[in-house]
Design a protein around this motif. Structure first.
Motif, PDB file in Angstrom:
ATOM      1  N   GLN A  94      35.184  35.334  30.353  1.00  0.00           N
ATOM      2  CA  GLN A  94      34.793  35.766  31.688  1.00  0.00           C
ATOM      3  C   GLN A  94      35.340  34.826  32.757  1.00  0.00           C
ATOM      4  OE1 GLN A  94      30.545  36.101  31.652  1.00  0.00           O
ATOM      5  NE2 GLN A  94      30.533  37.962  30.401  1.00  0.00           N
ATOM      6  N   SER A  95      35.285  33.525  32.484  1.00  0.00           N
ATOM      7  CA  SER A  95      35.823  32.570  33.456  1.00  0.00           C
ATOM      8  C   SER A  95      37.327  32.724  33.617  1.00  0.00           C
ATOM      9  CB  SER A  95      35.479  31.143  33.024  1.00  0.00           C
ATOM     10  OG  SER A  95      36.085  30.835  31.775  1.00  0.00           O
ATOM     11  N   GLU A  96      38.032  33.001  32.503  1.00  0.00           N
ATOM     12  CA  GLU A  96      39.475  33.215  32.591  1.00  0.00           C
ATOM     13  C   GLU A  96      39.792  34.475  33.399  1.00  0.00           C
ATOM     14  OE1 GLU A  96      41.956  31.363  31.692  1.00  0.00           O
ATOM     15  OE2 GLU A  96      40.686  29.779  30.871  1.00  0.00           O
ATOM     16  N   GLU A  97      39.016  35.530  33.163  1.00  0.00           N
ATOM     17  CA  GLU A  97      39.226  36.757  33.938  1.00  0.00           C
ATOM     18  C   GLU A  97      38.967  36.523  35.417  1.00  0.00           C
ATOM     19  OE1 GLU A  97      36.732  39.697  32.257  1.00  0.00           O
ATOM     20  OE2 GLU A  97      37.909  39.936  30.411  1.00  0.00           O
ATOM     21  N   ILE A  98      37.899  35.786  35.719  1.00  0.00           N
ATOM     22  CA  ILE A  98      37.599  35.494  37.127  1.00  0.00           C
ATOM     23  C   ILE A  98      38.711  34.668  37.751  1.00  0.00           C
ATOM     24  CG2 ILE A  98      36.007  34.260  38.643  1.00  0.00           C
ATOM     25  CD1 ILE A  98      33.756  35.057  36.727  1.00  0.00           C
ATOM     26  N   GLU A 158      41.663  36.972  38.425  1.00  0.00           N
ATOM     27  CA  GLU A 158      41.413  37.822  39.589  1.00  0.00           C
ATOM     28  C   GLU A 158      41.488  37.026  40.889  1.00  0.00           C
ATOM     29  OE1 GLU A 158      37.693  39.672  38.958  1.00  0.00           O
ATOM     30  OE2 GLU A 158      38.396  40.999  37.345  1.00  0.00           O
ATOM     31  N   LEU A 159      40.949  35.809  40.870  1.00  0.00           N
ATOM     32  CA  LEU A 159      41.026  34.973  42.067  1.00  0.00           C
ATOM     33  C   LEU A 159      42.469  34.602  42.390  1.00  0.00           C
ATOM     34  CD1 LEU A 159      37.983  32.551  41.578  1.00  0.00           C
ATOM     35  CD2 LEU A 159      38.223  34.358  43.283  1.00  0.00           C
ATOM     36  N   LYS A 160      43.250  34.307  41.340  1.00  0.00           N
ATOM     37  CA  LYS A 160      44.654  33.960  41.571  1.00  0.00           C
ATOM     38  C   LYS A 160      45.424  35.140  42.153  1.00  0.00           C
ATOM     39  CE  LYS A 160      48.629  31.871  39.278  1.00  0.00           C
ATOM     40  NZ  LYS A 160      49.588  32.821  39.845  1.00  0.00           N
ATOM     41  N   MET A 161      45.158  36.345  41.611  1.00  0.00           N
ATOM     42  CA  MET A 161      45.822  37.533  42.141  1.00  0.00           C
ATOM     43  C   MET A 161      45.403  37.783  43.585  1.00  0.00           C
ATOM     44  SD  MET A 161      45.498  40.023  38.797  1.00  0.00           S
ATOM     45  CE  MET A 161      46.136  41.428  39.706  1.00  0.00           C
ATOM     46  N   ALA A 162      44.123  37.598  43.884  1.00  0.00           N
ATOM     47  CA  ALA A 162      43.659  37.798  45.257  1.00  0.00           C
ATOM     48  C   ALA A 162      44.289  36.783  46.207  1.00  0.00           C
ATOM     49  CB  ALA A 162      42.133  37.699  45.301  1.00  0.00           C
ATOM     50  N   ILE A 163      44.388  35.530  45.747  1.00  0.00           N
ATOM     51  CA  ILE A 163      45.016  34.496  46.584  1.00  0.00           C
ATOM     52  C   ILE A 163      46.490  34.796  46.805  1.00  0.00           C
ATOM     53  CG2 ILE A 163      45.664  32.056  46.649  1.00  0.00           C
ATOM     54  CD1 ILE A 163      43.013  31.467  45.223  1.00  0.00           C
ATOM     55  N   ASP A 164      47.165  35.274  45.747  1.00  0.00           N
ATOM     56  CA  ASP A 164      48.583  35.624  45.889  1.00  0.00           C
ATOM     57  C   ASP A 164      48.768  36.755  46.894  1.00  0.00           C
ATOM     58  OD1 ASP A 164      49.258  33.683  44.080  1.00  0.00           O
ATOM     59  OD2 ASP A 164      49.312  35.057  42.356  1.00  0.00           O
ATOM     60  N   ARG A 165      47.876  37.770  46.817  1.00  0.00           N
ATOM     61  CA  ARG A 165      47.959  38.872  47.772  1.00  0.00           C
ATOM     62  C   ARG A 165      47.697  38.383  49.196  1.00  0.00           C
ATOM     63  NH1 ARG A 165      45.263  41.841  43.614  1.00  0.00           N
ATOM     64  NH2 ARG A 165      43.264  41.472  44.673  1.00  0.00           N
TER      65      ARG A 165
END
Length: 268
Positions: free
Chosen positions: A226-230, A233-240
């Motif tokens: 779960q922490s890896e998934e979070i 997702e956070l990395k993808m959101a930051i990249d966007r």
């Protein structure tokens, strides 16, 4: 309030399944002590109850010293939970005066009733182990005591002592069935049938629990996934967000260039 906090300290904000297990065993121990103190039972039944009480007290002591060993501040833990240690004194014959402390088991029962079932069900593995412990002690206690009572004085009965009753209960609940000790009365047969059914269910739960350990992912693995998934997702959101920021900066620079060109080259 100060006196209440002295006797009922709030040492844990999140109840655990083993707290509920200790609460149930405390209730069972109080029943055993009351029977030993006020009921008129034969010598073998009394010895059996003493053995059961001693076994439950060993569980209490093991739980206390395990938590003491795991506690970061051992002195503070001992100051807050010394009542559990005193209440775990076995009610054996050389310690007759120590039975005055058995009333502290009732205090243990009262102070542990704040435990809630819903938060504990979130800890399924601990709840399973605690339930198995309580079920085993409860089944062995009631089956051995009842069998010794109903078989005493019956012709051709072969369960006469406390050790015989405990051995019969262990063999029956494990569904091994050596056949060296067995009930001969109708009431004994009924008790044996109930114990056999409970034993099959008991070991069925153990088998399911052991299978879940090897098949189901561990809680730590689930949390790690779960922490890896979070994190992903956070990395993808930051990249966007960075891409959108770069686009906005590019548009702002483009607008600045157009405004600057318009000022430098005014049309008539």
């Amino acid at each position: 309030m100060a006196k209440l906090s002295r006797w009922f300290p709030e040492t844990e904000t999140h109840p655990t399944p083993f707290q509920l297990a200790m609460m149930v065993l405390s209730f069972l121990s109080v029943i055993v002590v009351l029977v030993l103190t006020f009921a008129k039972v034969d010598e073998e039944t009394r010895r059996l109850l003493l053995i059961i009480d001693f076994s439950i007290c060993m569980i209490f002591l093991s739980y206390f010293f395990l938590n003491l060993f795991r506690a970061e501040n051992k002195l503070q833990y001992f100051q807050h939970n010394w009542i559990d240690l005193v209440a775990s004194i076995p009610a054996i014959e050389p310690l007759r005066l120590a039975r005055l402390f058995q009333i502290l088991r009732v205090i243990r029962l009262i102070r542990m009733t704040h435990s809630l079932i819903i938060p504990m069900m979130k800890q399924r593995r601990q709840a399973t182990l605690a339930s198995l412990l309580v079920a085993m002690v409860t089944i062995l206690t009631f089956s051995s005591v009842l069998m010794l009572i109903v078989e005493s004085g019956v012709p051709d009965a072969n369960i006469h002592t406390a050790e015989d009753a405990i051995w019969w209960a262990l063999v029956t609940i494990s569904t091994v069935g050596y056949g060296d000790f067995y009930p001969v009365s109708t009431a004994g047969h009924v008790i044996g049938a109930v114990v056999i059914i409970c034993g099959v269910s008991f070991f069925g739960v153990i088998s399911g629990y052991m299978a879940s350990i090897f098949i189901a992912p561990d809680e730590s693995e689930k949390l790690e996934l779960q922490s890896e998934e979070i994190k992903c997702e956070l990395k993808m959101a930051i990249d966007r967000m960075e891409q959108n920021q770069n686009l906005l900066l590019a548009e702002i620079n483009h607008l600045r260039e157009e405004i600057r060109e318009g000022k430098e080259d005014p049309r008539p």
